[in-house]
Design an enzyme around this catalytic site. Structure first.
Site, PDB file in Angstrom:
ATOM      1  N   TRP A  71       5.339  24.295  28.314  1.00  0.00           N
ATOM      2  CA  TRP A  71       5.286  25.501  29.146  1.00  0.00           C
ATOM      3  C   TRP A  71       5.013  25.154  30.608  1.00  0.00           C
ATOM      4  O   TRP A  71       5.609  25.725  31.515  1.00  0.00           O
ATOM      5  CB  TRP A  71       4.252  26.489  28.622  1.00  0.00           C
ATOM      6  CG  TRP A  71       4.659  27.082  27.300  1.00  0.00           C
ATOM      7  CD1 TRP A  71       3.956  27.021  26.130  1.00  0.00           C
ATOM      8  CD2 TRP A  71       5.862  27.825  27.005  1.00  0.00           C
ATOM      9  NE1 TRP A  71       4.661  27.669  25.129  1.00  0.00           N
ATOM     10  CE2 TRP A  71       5.817  28.161  25.628  1.00  0.00           C
ATOM     11  CE3 TRP A  71       6.974  28.211  27.756  1.00  0.00           C
ATOM     12  CZ2 TRP A  71       6.839  28.884  25.004  1.00  0.00           C
ATOM     13  CZ3 TRP A  71       7.989  28.931  27.133  1.00  0.00           C
ATOM     14  CH2 TRP A  71       7.919  29.263  25.773  1.00  0.00           C
ATOM     15  N   ASP A 114      -1.798  29.635  33.747  1.00  0.00           N
ATOM     16  CA  ASP A 114      -1.099  30.346  32.677  1.00  0.00           C
ATOM     17  C   ASP A 114      -2.043  30.346  31.477  1.00  0.00           C
ATOM     18  O   ASP A 114      -2.281  29.313  30.861  1.00  0.00           O
ATOM     19  CB  ASP A 114       0.212  29.604  32.353  1.00  0.00           C
ATOM     20  CG  ASP A 114       0.932  30.190  31.133  1.00  0.00           C
ATOM     21  OD1 ASP A 114       0.442  31.165  30.545  1.00  0.00           O
ATOM     22  OD2 ASP A 114       2.010  29.657  30.783  1.00  0.00           O
ATOM     23  N   LYS A 173       0.253  36.905  22.510  1.00  0.00           N
ATOM     24  CA  LYS A 173      -0.422  35.879  21.717  1.00  0.00           C
ATOM     25  C   LYS A 173      -1.836  36.311  21.351  1.00  0.00           C
ATOM     26  O   LYS A 173      -2.227  36.243  20.204  1.00  0.00           O
ATOM     27  CB  LYS A 173      -0.473  34.561  22.488  1.00  0.00           C
ATOM     28  CG  LYS A 173       0.897  34.125  22.988  1.00  0.00           C
ATOM     29  CD  LYS A 173       1.334  32.787  22.447  1.00  0.00           C
ATOM     30  CE  LYS A 173       2.803  32.524  22.652  1.00  0.00           C
ATOM     31  NZ  LYS A 173       3.198  32.295  24.036  1.00  0.00           N
TER      32      LYS A 173
HETATM   33  C1  LIG Z   1       4.369  31.711  24.807  1.00  0.00           C
HETATM   34  C2  LIG Z   1       4.039  31.101  26.093  1.00  0.00           C
HETATM   35  C3  LIG Z   1       4.842  31.275  27.229  1.00  0.00           C
HETATM   36  C4  LIG Z   1       6.154  32.035  27.196  1.00  0.00           C
HETATM   37  O1  LIG Z   1       5.913  33.372  27.016  1.00  0.00           O
HETATM   38  P1  LIG Z   1       7.095  34.472  27.041  1.00  0.00           P
HETATM   39  O2  LIG Z   1       6.302  35.726  26.976  1.00  0.00           O
HETATM   40  O3  LIG Z   1       7.919  34.224  25.812  1.00  0.00           O
HETATM   41  O4  LIG Z   1       7.862  34.305  28.284  1.00  0.00           O
HETATM   42  C5  LIG Z   1       4.425  30.701  28.404  1.00  0.00           C
HETATM   43  N1  LIG Z   1       3.281  30.015  28.489  1.00  0.00           N
HETATM   44  C6  LIG Z   1       2.485  29.811  27.413  1.00  0.00           C
HETATM   45  C7  LIG Z   1       1.224  29.031  27.558  1.00  0.00           C
HETATM   46  C8  LIG Z   1       2.838  30.354  26.189  1.00  0.00           C
HETATM   47  O5  LIG Z   1       2.037  30.164  25.118  1.00  0.00           O
END
Ligand SMILES: *Cc1c(COP(=O)(O)O)cnc(C)c1O
Length: 356
Positions: free
Chosen positions: A101, A168, A192
């Site tokens: 990511w 993030d 998540k």
């Molecule tokens: C799942 C995830 C993403 C991507 O998320 P989307 O909502 O599918 O764009 C980005 N960063 C992390 C750390 C993630 O776990």
């Protein structure tokens, strides 16, 4: 059969949140109208948005400099929106490349300015976290991924730096208390650990936004969203509502200290089962193990299909590893009960007895 939901995202939500969300689809707040049928500028929805933003503020104990936004899209949208708002053409942003990511985020930033990869764990397949060295003065910001969902590592101590810090937090948001004010920008896709897909939480230090010189399309401009209180255009109303309910649940359960206590209990149990069981191995450095996503393998890869089949039969959902990594991934987000991890560990033991 009991279903144990270890999905990595979208993932398990508290049962009470699902019940309230289901009821609101039929009649929201006694209006006789669905949450899906009312205007986003009605007092009913404005209250939802306000409670959502206020609960973030309370859970994170944010300083007055920081604004809370709920914006469209997933974390991938923020990979673009962050540099669009913070990186002037010709300037540099520093990125920690500790997983898939983070490298995707860095690639997107390259459309807007220069990218400095200040730490990179590609050489160890991202099985550990490595701190960056000193960041050059004048760098627009330092970006990191607090929990690497795919590789199963997590930052424990964040870098102390003289440049703005951006994180993030998509996969460990609201799982532990921390000094959130040390970050100048935090973003997280909701699906998540805090709600339903389609919305991002963005927390931003407003002082940072004054530095941007280039103009930005309205829908991408944090300043315009702040001015409009996250109601510049139609927000993803249902996703915001589910996030609000989930945060309300976190507060009721005892807040971030309690989420942290639970996730330590769950992840300690799982990792000790992995460590004690010769059939399973993890390559992740012990001190960097994620409390949210445990990534591990069968010591004998030939046994993997049989173990996954047993999991399927026993209602252990979502435990197959990420497509590029393989193996097993068990996600232990806030709403996952301890009993699910206990049941999974029992199954590991049973499998070892049959195959040991
Ligand atoms: C799942 C995830 C993403 C991507 O998320 P989307 O909502 O599918 O764009 C980005 N960063 C992390 C750390 C993630 O776990």
């Amino acid at each position: 059969m009991t279903i144990n939901n270890f999905n990595s995202g979208p993932s398990i939500l508290p049962g009470s949140v699902l019940e309230q969300a289901a009821a609101a689809i039929h009649s929201f707040n006694g209006t006789g109208l669905s949450i899906l049928e009312i205007g986003h500028r009605t007092s009913h929805f404005v209250e939802v948005m306000e409670e959502a933003r206020n609960t973030v503020r309370k859970l994170m104990d944010l300083p007055a400099t920081h604004e809370v936004l709920f914006l469209h899209g997933g974390a991938t949208t923020q990979f673009m929106q962050v540099p669009m708002n913070l990186l002037n053409q010709g300037d540099s942003a520093a990125y920690c490349i500790n997983g898939i990511w983070g490298s995707k985020a860095a690639r997107e930033a390259g459309f807007f300015g220069k990218v400095l990869p200040v730490t990179d764990t590609t050489d160890c397949q991202h099985t550990c976290i490595r701190q960056p060295g000193e960041i050059p003065a004048g760098t627009a910001y330092l970006h990191l991924t607090s929990n690497n969902t795919v590789e199963g590592t997590q930052w424990e101590h964040f870098p102390i730096t003289n440049v703005p810090l951006v994180a993030d937090m998509s996969s460990d948001i609201f799982s532990r208390p921390m000094n959130f004010g040390q970050f100048d920008l935090i973003y997280a896709g909701a699906q998540k650990n805090m709600g339903a897909a389609g919305v991002n939480l963005v927390v931003v230090n407003q002082e940072l936004l004054a530095r941007k010189k280039d103009s930005i399309p309205a829908i991408m401009d944090y300043r315009q969203h702040i001015a409009a209180g996250s109601l510049m255009n139609t927000p993803p109303v249902f996703a915001v509502y589910v996030s609000m309910l989930t945060m309300r649940w976190i507060v009721e359960q005892g807040g971030l200290y309690e989420m942290d206590r639970r996730s330590r209990e769950k992840s300690d149990l799982l990792y000790s089962s992995i460590d004690q069981n010769p059939l399973f191995i993890t390559k992740v450095a012990r001190e960097d193990r994620s409390r949210m996503n445990a990534v591990f393998f069968l010591a004998d890869p030939q046994l993997e299909p049989a173990f996954l089949e047993l999991c399927r039969k026993e209602g252990m959902v979502g435990v197959k590893g990420y497509r590029t990594i393989g193996g097993i991934r068990v996600s232990m987000y806030n709403a996952l009960p301890l009993s699910s991890v206990q049941a999974f560990c029992e199954l590991m033991k049973y499998f070892a007895e049959k195959n040991g």
